[in-house]
Write a protein that holds these residues in place. Structure first.
Motif, short mmCIF file in Angstrom:
data_model
loop_
_atom_site.label_atom_id
_atom_site.label_comp_id
_atom_site.label_asym_id
_atom_site.label_seq_id
_atom_site.Cartn_x
_atom_site.Cartn_y
_atom_site.Cartn_z
N THR A 34 -1.44 -2.90 12.00
CA THR A 34 -2.20 -1.80 11.25
C THR A 34 -1.48 -1.20 10.06
O THR A 34 -2.08 -0.39 9.30
N GLY A 35 0.00 -0.54 10.11
CA GLY A 35 0.69 -0.13 9.10
C GLY A 35 0.72 1.83 9.33
O GLY A 35 1.52 2.60 8.96
N LYS A 36 0.35 1.62 10.74
CA LYS A 36 0.09 3.18 11.12
C LYS A 36 -0.32 3.12 12.61
O LYS A 36 -0.21 1.94 13.33
N SER A 37 0.21 4.41 13.13
CA SER A 37 -0.57 4.59 15.13
C SER A 37 -0.24 6.38 15.30
O SER A 37 0.35 6.61 15.15
N ILE A 38 -1.49 6.12 15.72
CA ILE A 38 -2.01 7.25 16.60
C ILE A 38 -1.19 8.29 17.42
O ILE A 38 -1.07 9.29 17.98
N LEU A 39 -0.49 7.25 18.07
CA LEU A 39 0.39 7.14 18.92
C LEU A 39 1.81 8.00 19.15
O LEU A 39 2.21 8.77 20.10
N PHE A 40 2.25 7.62 17.41
CA PHE A 40 3.38 8.66 17.62
C PHE A 40 2.94 10.57 17.54
O PHE A 40 3.43 11.06 17.32
N LEU A 41 1.39 10.32 17.30
CA LEU A 41 0.71 11.99 17.20
C LEU A 41 0.36 13.19 18.74
O LEU A 41 0.52 14.13 18.75
N LEU A 42 0.95 11.94 20.06
CA LEU A 42 0.45 12.65 20.71
C LEU A 42 1.43 13.09 21.47
O LEU A 42 0.84 14.39 22.28
N GLU A 43 2.34 12.91 21.88
CA GLU A 43 3.45 13.77 23.12
C GLU A 43 3.76 14.77 21.16
O GLU A 43 4.57 15.83 21.82
N ALA A 49 0.99 -1.47 -0.03
CA ALA A 49 -0.02 0.06 0.42
C ALA A 49 0.78 0.95 0.03
O ALA A 49 0.74 2.71 0.22
N GLY A 50 2.46 0.97 -0.31
CA GLY A 50 3.01 2.30 -0.01
C GLY A 50 3.24 3.25 -0.95
O GLY A 50 2.71 3.00 -2.39
N PRO A 60 7.75 2.36 21.35
CA PRO A 60 7.93 1.13 21.45
C PRO A 60 6.02 0.81 21.19
O PRO A 60 6.21 -0.24 20.21
N ILE A 61 5.00 0.86 21.86
CA ILE A 61 3.70 0.90 21.94
C ILE A 61 2.80 0.75 20.10
O ILE A 61 2.86 0.08 19.40
N GLY A 62 3.60 1.76 20.06
CA GLY A 62 3.13 2.20 18.49
C GLY A 62 3.59 1.39 17.26
O GLY A 62 3.19 1.89 16.51
N ALA A 63 5.11 0.86 17.77
CA ALA A 63 5.81 0.40 16.48
C ALA A 63 5.01 -1.12 16.16
O ALA A 63 4.85 -1.69 15.27
N ASN A 64 4.68 -1.19 17.47
CA ASN A 64 3.65 -2.81 17.33
C ASN A 64 2.68 -2.67 16.43
O ASN A 64 2.28 -3.51 16.08
N GLN A 65 2.14 -1.59 16.97
CA GLN A 65 0.90 -1.47 16.23
C GLN A 65 0.48 -1.23 14.97
O GLN A 65 0.15 -0.94 13.48
N VAL A 66 2.40 -0.32 14.24
CA VAL A 66 2.55 -0.30 13.02
C VAL A 66 2.63 -1.59 12.54
O VAL A 66 1.98 -1.95 10.97
N ALA A 67 3.15 -2.50 13.15
CA ALA A 67 3.63 -3.56 12.92
C ALA A 67 2.18 -4.17 12.26
O ALA A 67 1.84 -5.70 11.03
N SER A 99 -6.31 10.63 12.15
CA SER A 99 -4.64 10.42 11.55
C SER A 99 -3.58 9.74 11.94
O SER A 99 -4.15 9.35 13.95
N ALA A 100 -2.39 9.92 11.93
CA ALA A 100 -1.13 8.33 12.14
C ALA A 100 -0.11 8.11 11.40
O ALA A 100 -0.09 9.43 10.39
N LEU A 101 0.41 8.21 12.20
CA LEU A 101 1.89 8.67 11.24
C LEU A 101 2.64 7.39 11.31
O LEU A 101 2.32 6.05 11.90
N THR A 102 3.03 6.77 10.40
CA THR A 102 3.90 5.18 10.18
C THR A 102 5.24 5.11 11.23
O THR A 102 5.80 4.19 11.08
N SER A 103 5.70 6.45 11.62
CA SER A 103 6.88 5.68 12.31
C SER A 103 7.26 7.44 13.55
O SER A 103 6.33 7.72 13.11
N ALA A 104 7.78 6.86 14.19
CA ALA A 104 8.08 8.11 15.01
C ALA A 104 8.54 8.94 15.01
O ALA A 104 9.80 8.97 14.13
N ALA A 105 8.50 10.28 14.92
CA ALA A 105 9.01 11.87 13.54
C ALA A 105 9.60 12.26 15.14
O ALA A 105 9.81 13.23 16.50
N SER A 106 11.07 12.47 14.85
CA SER A 106 11.53 12.95 15.36
C SER A 106 12.79 13.98 14.90
O SER A 106 13.62 13.05 14.31
#
Length: 590
Positions: A215-224, A45-46, A206-213, A295-302
């Motif tokens: 579903t392909g994305k995670s909203i947790l990367f956007l919380l902080e 889906a990329g 770490p939890i977000g990365a597991n969700q990406v595995a 909304s979600a991200l595919t990886s941590a944004a730093s």
């Protein structure tokens, strides 16, 4: 008193745990970003589906990233490299023994392995016969790694997998119930206490990365990482702030929103605690908006820059727009709440409100902790050879603070190196001066008890810097301040000026740009219409005229005068936070 001490120790303990967790992930953020880019590009889906390249996704997630974390965790505990190697070996046990990405297991096994290796070496190495050092060292690391790998496979891995699945299900329940925005009620204040990296990289990543595995994305990367709350707060200061707080806010907006250094807005909140409401409201709004829009991200944004965040958004126009909408929604609400608070605030009425608030906060906290008397100048004794700025991550705000003090040290003619690093990596030495934020002062005391330590409220604008230079040169803070003022060799009269130019070298484009933005905001507030630009030193020859003001830091003024000897020169300690801009306006009757 005992209750206050207990709360204080608890805060330090939480900070230490958070720093330890984030200290394993942050050095490896590049790996997460690389994995996120590969995922976003090459999965089915990329953007650029490629079956062969997509085969990198699984091994990187399941093996590379946990092993990097475990190695870093072991090395952080036992820094000669043996701790990292044994940590990586131990982590293989939890990785192979489970069927989920084992980030939390790696965070457990890496430090454990490093600690055990350190204890073994401390007990055994002094007793090794000469000539047998390599034999004992190699076999001890191999045997300990072997034992920990089996231990991780049989016990730690299954245990962590069960706990991880429980946490993931709990997070999913919260998301499904639309209660995730309430997390920002705790996240936003915790960020101001310098737990931002711990929350984002120690827990959510770490939890977000597991969700990406899955579903392909995670909203947790956007919380902080959402820069919206801080953006809205700083914009409110741009319009409704007063004095230096208003003047420095535009530059802070650039650093925060584009540079991703969220620590820049923390002092603005601390100077007016009611503003906690603004950032909490913004954070809750942003997460609520992201939840509604998916909304979600595919990886941590730093770092938490809008550029990094958009780069990690999933494929498609709408995913990118949804992420942007979440940021803007948070910014708008934070701006409105902060604007109401600032417009009704009668305490911030003089031009040094921000500086006074920072100084008062530092002094009161120091007295409460028994660190220094009120209004006393620093007494830095001994032969100081190194100055280290230490923050939670060792990047961002500490790097900028080190840059500011480095200029002051150079101007004072001192041969002292000024660097920055993570507080967890401090080196204890009597010839070292450690500068850190007030909230992290107890950690600095534990990590570097023999070093001389100074705590400040804000790395970018602290009166302690003048006291440090004064102590190192044998003068007083007032003398040093006087010297700083006399460095402005020409009292600029804006009535005789038609243009302002910021001069810089190729490595200081960012600070010159922020200085330009700061002065533009000040001019706009005082209805001064004058072009402001920034150029590198060789280009100053085109601005060699008495009706032009060239602004440079003190260390570079002589260089600027070589290229533009006929121009007026304004020499400042900091292009971003100097009071000389206000003085220049005052002399012109603005």
């Amino acid at each position: 008193m005992n209750e206050e001490k207990t709360q204080f120790n608890l805060k330090v303990a939480v900070q230490r745990l958070g720093t330890a967790l984030s200290g394993m992930v942050m050095p490896n953020i590049g790996g997460f970003i690389a994995w996120g880019i590969i995922t976003a590009l090459f999965i089915e889906a990329g953007y650029l589906p490629n079956k062969n390249f997509a085969e990198l996704v699984g091994p990187m997630l399941n093996y590379l990233l946990p092993l990097l974390i475990a190695y870093t965790g072991g090395k952080n505990i036992y820094g000669d490299g043996r701790g990292g190697v044994v940590g990586a070996i131990a982590a293989m046990g939890v990785i192979v023994g489970t069927d989920i990405p084992m980030f939390i297991g790696a965070m457990a096994m890496g430090p454990l392995a490093g600690w055990l290796m350190k204890k073994f070496d401390n007990a055994v190495q002094p007793k090794i016969k000469a000539g047998f050092e390599m034999l004992v060292n190699n076999f001890s690391a191999g045997i300990l790694g072997f034992a920990l790998a089996l231990f991780g496979y049989t016990l730690i891995g299954p245990t962590v997998q069960g706990l991880t699945k429980i946490m993931e299900k709990g997070v999913q329940v919260i998301i499904d119930a639309h209660l995730l925005p309430l997390a920002n009620v705790f996240i936003e204040p915790a960020k101001i206490l310098f737990l931002n990296n711990a929350i984002n990289h120690g827990i959510l990543t770490p939890i977000g990365a597991n969700q990406v595995a899955e579903t392909g994305k995670s909203i947790l990367f956007l919380l902080e990482a959402n820069p919206g709350p801080g953006l809205g707060l700083l914009l409110a200061f741009c319009f409704f702030g007063k004095g230096s707080a208003k003047a420095t806010a535009p530059g802070a907006v650039i650093i925060h929103f584009l540079g991703g250094i969220h620590e820049i807005y923390f002092p603005y909140v601390m100077m007016k605690p009611a503003l906690f409401i603004a950032v909490i409201a913004g954070g809750v709004t942003g997460t609520f908006t992201n939840s509604i829009l998916g909304s979600a991200l595919t990886s941590a944004a730093s770092p938490g820059s809008i550029i990094a965040i958009e780069a990690m958004a999933p494929k498609g126009l709408w995913p990118h727009l949804n992420v942007l909408i979440g940021v803007l929604a948070a910014a708008i609400v934070s701006f409105l709440v902060a604007a109401i608070i600032l417009k009704n605030d009668k305490s911030m009425v003089d031009d040094t409100a921000l500086e006074n608030a920072q100084a008062d906060l530092a002094a009161s906290k120091a007295v409460a902790k028994g660190q220094a008397p009120v209004n006393s100048e620093l007494a830095i004794s001994g032969d100081i050879k190194h100055i280290i700025f230490a923050c939670d991550a060792g990047m961002g705000s500490s790097a900028m603070g080190a840059s500011i003090l480095r200029d002051k040290v150079k101007k004072a003619g001192l041969s002292i190196d000024v660097t920055n690093r993570a507080i967890a990596n401090l080196i204890d030495a009597a010839d070292t001066l450690v500068v850190t934020q007030e909230e992290l002062a107890p950690r600095a005391a534990q990590m570097a008890p023999s070093s001389i330590r100074v705590a400040v409220s804000n790395f970018l604008n602290s009166p302690k810097y003048e006291e440090i230079i004064a102590s190192l040169t044998g003068g007083s803070a007032s003398d040093q301040a006087g010297k700083s003022v006399t460095k402005t060799e020409t009292e600029i009269d804006l009535k005789l000026v038609t243009q302002v130019v910021f001069g810089h070298d190729a490595t200081a484009v960012g600070s010159a740009t922020m200085g330009k933005e700061t002065l533009q905001a000040i001019f706009k507030n005082h209805d001064v219409k004058m072009p402001i630009t920034d150029v590198e030193f060789p280009e100053l020859t085109a601005y060699n005229a008495p009706n032009i003001v060239v602004v440079t830091i003190v260390a570079n003024t002589a260089i600027a005068k070589e290229h533009a000897p006929n121009a007026q020169h304004l020499s400042v300690d900091s292009l971003i936070t100097t009071s000389e801009y206000d003085k220049m306006l005052e002399r012109s009757g603005k």
